[in-house]
Design a protein around this motif. Structure first.
Motif, mmCIF file in Angstrom:
data_model
loop_
_atom_site.group_PDB
_atom_site.id
_atom_site.type_symbol
_atom_site.label_atom_id
_atom_site.label_comp_id
_atom_site.label_asym_id
_atom_site.label_seq_id
_atom_site.Cartn_x
_atom_site.Cartn_y
_atom_site.Cartn_z
ATOM 1 N N CYS A 102 6.428 0.345 20.696
ATOM 2 C CA CYS A 102 5.436 -0.717 20.912
ATOM 3 C C CYS A 102 5.958 -1.889 21.723
ATOM 4 C CB CYS A 102 4.921 -1.234 19.569
ATOM 5 S SG CYS A 102 4.042 0.012 18.619
ATOM 6 N N VAL A 103 7.263 -2.021 21.858
ATOM 7 C CA VAL A 103 7.834 -3.199 22.542
ATOM 8 C C VAL A 103 8.756 -2.809 23.699
ATOM 9 C CG1 VAL A 103 9.208 -5.301 22.246
ATOM 10 C CG2 VAL A 103 7.696 -4.529 20.397
ATOM 11 N N LYS A 104 9.681 -1.905 23.440
ATOM 12 C CA LYS A 104 10.748 -1.627 24.418
ATOM 13 C C LYS A 104 10.267 -0.850 25.638
ATOM 14 C CE LYS A 104 14.907 -1.812 23.799
ATOM 15 N NZ LYS A 104 15.959 -2.704 24.329
ATOM 16 N N LEU B 177 -1.931 1.074 18.294
ATOM 17 C CA LEU B 177 -1.621 -0.241 18.849
ATOM 18 C C LEU B 177 -1.607 -0.252 20.376
ATOM 19 C CD1 LEU B 177 1.223 -1.201 16.331
ATOM 20 C CD2 LEU B 177 -1.047 -2.245 16.462
ATOM 21 N N ARG B 178 -1.266 0.868 21.003
ATOM 22 C CA ARG B 178 -1.136 0.908 22.471
ATOM 23 C C ARG B 178 -2.270 1.686 23.134
ATOM 24 N NH1 ARG B 178 4.880 0.023 24.422
ATOM 25 N NH2 ARG B 178 3.698 -1.605 25.480
ATOM 26 N N ASN B 179 -3.259 2.092 22.322
ATOM 27 C CA ASN B 179 -4.429 2.797 22.851
ATOM 28 C C ASN B 179 -4.009 4.016 23.677
ATOM 29 O OD1 ASN B 179 -7.158 3.270 23.289
ATOM 30 N ND2 ASN B 179 -7.208 2.019 25.156
ATOM 31 N N ALA B 180 -3.189 4.855 23.063
ATOM 32 C CA ALA B 180 -2.679 6.052 23.740
ATOM 33 C C ALA B 180 -3.012 7.290 22.913
ATOM 34 C CB ALA B 180 -1.170 5.943 23.931
ATOM 35 N N LYS B 181 -2.973 8.433 23.538
ATOM 36 C CA LYS B 181 -3.188 9.693 22.834
ATOM 37 C C LYS B 181 -1.928 10.062 22.042
ATOM 38 C CE LYS B 181 -7.299 10.381 24.542
ATOM 39 N NZ LYS B 181 -8.492 10.273 23.678
ATOM 40 N N TRP C 51 2.299 16.143 2.077
ATOM 41 C CA TRP C 51 1.061 15.375 2.216
ATOM 42 C C TRP C 51 1.095 14.514 3.476
ATOM 43 C CZ3 TRP C 51 -0.343 10.305 2.742
ATOM 44 C CH2 TRP C 51 -1.707 10.013 2.631
ATOM 45 N N PHE C 52 2.217 13.788 3.680
ATOM 46 C CA PHE C 52 2.360 12.959 4.878
ATOM 47 C C PHE C 52 2.269 13.805 6.146
ATOM 48 C CE2 PHE C 52 3.981 9.489 2.221
ATOM 49 C CZ PHE C 52 3.483 8.385 2.893
ATOM 50 N N GLU C 53 2.966 14.948 6.135
ATOM 51 C CA GLU C 53 2.993 15.809 7.312
ATOM 52 C C GLU C 53 1.591 16.316 7.650
ATOM 53 O OE1 GLU C 53 5.938 19.328 8.990
ATOM 54 O OE2 GLU C 53 5.645 19.152 6.828
ATOM 55 N N ARG C 54 0.864 16.760 6.634
ATOM 56 C CA ARG C 54 -0.489 17.296 6.844
ATOM 57 C C ARG C 54 -1.472 16.198 7.228
ATOM 58 N NH1 ARG C 54 -5.051 18.719 3.579
ATOM 59 N NH2 ARG C 54 -5.992 20.718 4.223
ATOM 60 N N HIS C 55 -1.421 15.073 6.511
ATOM 61 C CA HIS C 55 -2.366 13.977 6.715
ATOM 62 C C HIS C 55 -2.243 13.406 8.131
ATOM 63 C CE1 HIS C 55 -4.957 10.602 5.652
ATOM 64 N NE2 HIS C 55 -4.043 9.777 6.143
ATOM 65 N N TYR C 56 -1.021 13.093 8.537
ATOM 66 C CA TYR C 56 -0.836 12.486 9.862
ATOM 67 C C TYR C 56 -0.886 13.523 10.973
ATOM 68 C CZ TYR C 56 -0.061 7.834 8.048
ATOM 69 O OH TYR C 56 -0.253 6.602 7.455
ATOM 70 N N GLY C 57 -0.542 14.784 10.651
ATOM 71 C CA GLY C 57 -0.687 15.842 11.643
ATOM 72 C C GLY C 57 -2.140 16.036 12.039
ATOM 73 N N LYS C 58 -3.067 15.900 11.052
ATOM 74 C CA LYS C 58 -4.499 16.052 11.324
ATOM 75 C C LYS C 58 -5.047 14.897 12.158
ATOM 76 C CE LYS C 58 -7.238 17.602 8.061
ATOM 77 N NZ LYS C 58 -7.894 17.801 6.745
ATOM 78 N N MET C 59 -4.341 13.775 12.184
ATOM 79 C CA MET C 59 -4.794 12.616 12.954
ATOM 80 C C MET C 59 -4.473 12.727 14.440
ATOM 81 S SD MET C 59 -3.937 9.320 10.591
ATOM 82 C CE MET C 59 -4.753 9.020 9.033
ATOM 83 N N ALA C 60 -3.663 13.727 14.802
ATOM 84 C CA ALA C 60 -3.268 13.864 16.211
ATOM 85 C C ALA C 60 -4.473 14.232 17.078
ATOM 86 C CB ALA C 60 -2.188 14.932 16.346
ATOM 87 N N HIS C 61 -4.446 13.779 18.338
ATOM 88 C CA HIS C 61 -5.505 14.121 19.286
ATOM 89 C C HIS C 61 -5.352 15.558 19.784
ATOM 90 C CE1 HIS C 61 -5.338 9.648 19.539
ATOM 91 N NE2 HIS C 61 -6.654 9.794 19.550
ATOM 92 N N GLY C 62 -4.166 16.119 19.636
ATOM 93 C CA GLY C 62 -3.920 17.489 20.052
ATOM 94 C C GLY C 62 -2.614 17.983 19.474
ATOM 95 N N SER C 63 -2.470 19.304 19.399
ATOM 96 C CA SER C 63 -1.248 19.890 18.840
ATOM 97 C C SER C 63 -0.811 21.091 19.661
ATOM 98 C CB SER C 63 -1.477 20.331 17.394
ATOM 99 O OG SER C 63 -1.635 19.223 16.532
ATOM 100 N N VAL D 134 4.095 9.099 11.203
ATOM 101 C CA VAL D 134 3.456 7.830 10.818
ATOM 102 C C VAL D 134 3.672 6.781 11.904
ATOM 103 C CG1 VAL D 134 3.253 6.083 9.020
ATOM 104 C CG2 VAL D 134 3.940 8.412 8.414
ATOM 105 N N ALA D 135 4.914 6.634 12.336
ATOM 106 C CA ALA D 135 5.248 5.606 13.340
ATOM 107 C C ALA D 135 4.550 5.878 14.666
ATOM 108 C CB ALA D 135 6.765 5.552 13.538
ATOM 109 N N VAL D 136 4.534 7.146 15.097
ATOM 110 C CA VAL D 136 3.916 7.464 16.390
ATOM 111 C C VAL D 136 2.407 7.288 16.318
ATOM 112 C CG1 VAL D 136 3.606 9.252 18.140
ATOM 113 C CG2 VAL D 136 5.811 9.008 17.015
ATOM 114 N N LYS D 137 1.787 7.633 15.195
ATOM 115 C CA LYS D 137 0.340 7.417 15.048
ATOM 116 C C LYS D 137 0.008 5.938 15.109
ATOM 117 C CE LYS D 137 -3.931 8.167 14.580
ATOM 118 N NZ LYS D 137 -4.675 8.627 15.771
ATOM 119 N N TRP D 138 0.766 5.115 14.405
ATOM 120 C CA TRP D 138 0.551 3.667 14.457
ATOM 121 C C TRP D 138 0.716 3.146 15.878
ATOM 122 C CZ3 TRP D 138 2.233 0.174 9.835
ATOM 123 C CH2 TRP D 138 1.699 0.701 8.650
#
Length: 383
Positions: free
Chosen positions: A96-98, A125-129, A158-170, A117-121
């Motif tokens: 998000c910064v560097k 924040l950066r309006n990216a896929k 649970w974390f892996e499945r939950h945030y994996g489903k949030m991806a725009h593509g796999s 989690v970090a990449v989804k956040w």
């Protein structure tokens, strides 16, 4: 894609030991003409093709420090909880910064926590896929050490499945993994098989000779006191020599030695999902069976080695196993190798540069993979 002309490849690991992600970066830079930021840990140098590409920018994060040996036991769980928090904040800082804002984040999974989690956040924040490249499942790797019934494994899944489903593509590496993601995770993934870049190819005689000259010192130094590959090899290892264990140069012509060892290569991360005991047992079986067929006893070993180093061709060749890689179980197996007393088989463990590794594979007579998938769904070995 294309508004910003940038992509970010994320690896919570050593980028030099993440070949598939290196090739993604090369493809995005060469074929999609994007500026590519790689956010990963250092440790091993990536291939020169990445380092020399003006469109690829490597950002190396700080790693979580090693836990001191004398730390009280009651503090260790606290330190283990702090580690993912530290990694999460470090990832957010870089993503998000560097680095400049990208069109897309492409992240390697596993590890899943805190990476997904970090990449989804960061994508919010950066309006990216947000794209996940599924190499395996993180929770099955964690289960190797903690067991499938562990609460930590349940939470991790649970974390892996939950945030994996949030991806725009796999993306994923096999059709079996694609089926698992679709049926049981509700994730639609595209199968993307590994396509080795142009620097993976059968090595020419000249490439083999130069490689064996560079590796001569490592090959001539045995794990034990002496073996069939180090006997008579005193002085080998200089890049100016016209002779290696496998090749010889006469004038400007290079020839393979008729009595050279058979070269067997195995690549590993020296982890619990690769049982190198199988390979050691096979080596012992080969050595003993040949000795039995030829009616040899232990007293003939020095005579046999002298004949080999003098150039005698044998009906049953020497075998030289070169095992490449870094990992936690390396020292354990090196100690086992040192205790072996074999006539026709020798082992070498080494870590090669990103340029020499493809040449070694291209020079091998045989490749052996001992990887067992923790999920049963990913490919055994990805080049």
């Amino acid at each position: 894609m294309g508004k910003r002309g940038r992509a970010c490849v994320v690896v919570l690991g050593d980028i030099g030991r993440s070949p598939r992600m290196q090739y993604h970066a090369l493809s995005l830079a060469r074929q999609a003409s994007l500026q590519v930021d790689i956010v990963a840990y250092g440790g091993s140098e990536p291939h020169m093709a990445l380092r020399e590409n003006q469109s690829i920018h490597i950002h190396k994060m700080k790693q979580w420090p090693t836990i001191p040996q004398g730390l009280p036991k009651m503090l260790k769980p606290f330190m283990l909880l702090l580690k993912p928090l530290f990694q999460f904040l470090m990832l957010l800082w870089y993503l998000c910064v560097k680095i400049p804002p990208p069109d897309v984040f492409l992240v390697q999974n596993p590890p899943s926590v805190p990476t997904l989690v970090a990449v989804k956040w960061a994508s919010w924040l950066r309006n990216a896929k947000f794209i996940v490249d599924w190499h395996n499942f993180g929770y099955t790797l964690l289960a190797l050490s903690l067991g499938r019934n562990s609460r930590f494994v349940t939470v991790y899944r649970w974390f892996e499945r939950h945030y994996g489903k949030m991806a725009h593509g796999s993306l994923c590496v096999t059709r079996a993994m694609q089926h698992e993601l679709t049926q049981n995770w509700g994730i639609k993934a595209a199968v993307l098989y590994d396509q080795p870049p142009e620097f993976f190819h059968p090595a020419s005689l000249e490439e083999k000779h130069k490689l064996f000259c560079r590796l001569g010192k490592h090959i001539s130094e045995s794990q034990g006191v002496h073996d069939c590959a180090s006997h008579g090899a005193v002085g080998m290892g200089s890049p100016n020599l016209n002779e290696t264990l496998f090749t010889t140069m006469v004038a400007d012509d290079i020839f393979l030695k008729p009595n050279r060892p058979a070269l067997v290569v195995s690549s590993t991360s020296w982890t619990a999902d690769e049982d190198f005991g199988i390979l050691l047992e096979a080596a012992v079986m080969y050595d003993r069976r040949v000795a039995a067929i030829l009616n040899e006893d232990d007293s003939t070993v020095e005579v046999l080695w002298n004949e080999m180093s003098a150039g005698k061709e044998c009906l049953y060749p020497r075998l030289l196993f070169i095992i490449t890689g870094k990992g936690p179980e390396k020292e354990k197996y090196e100690e086992k190798i040192r205790r072996l007393h074999l006539k026709r088989v020798a082992f070498r463990t080494m870590w090669l540069s990103a340029e020499d590794y493809p040449l070694l594979l291209g020079s091998a007579d045989l490749g052996v993979c001992l990887h067992t998938s923790s999920s049963g769904l990913d490919l055994p070995m990805k080049v």
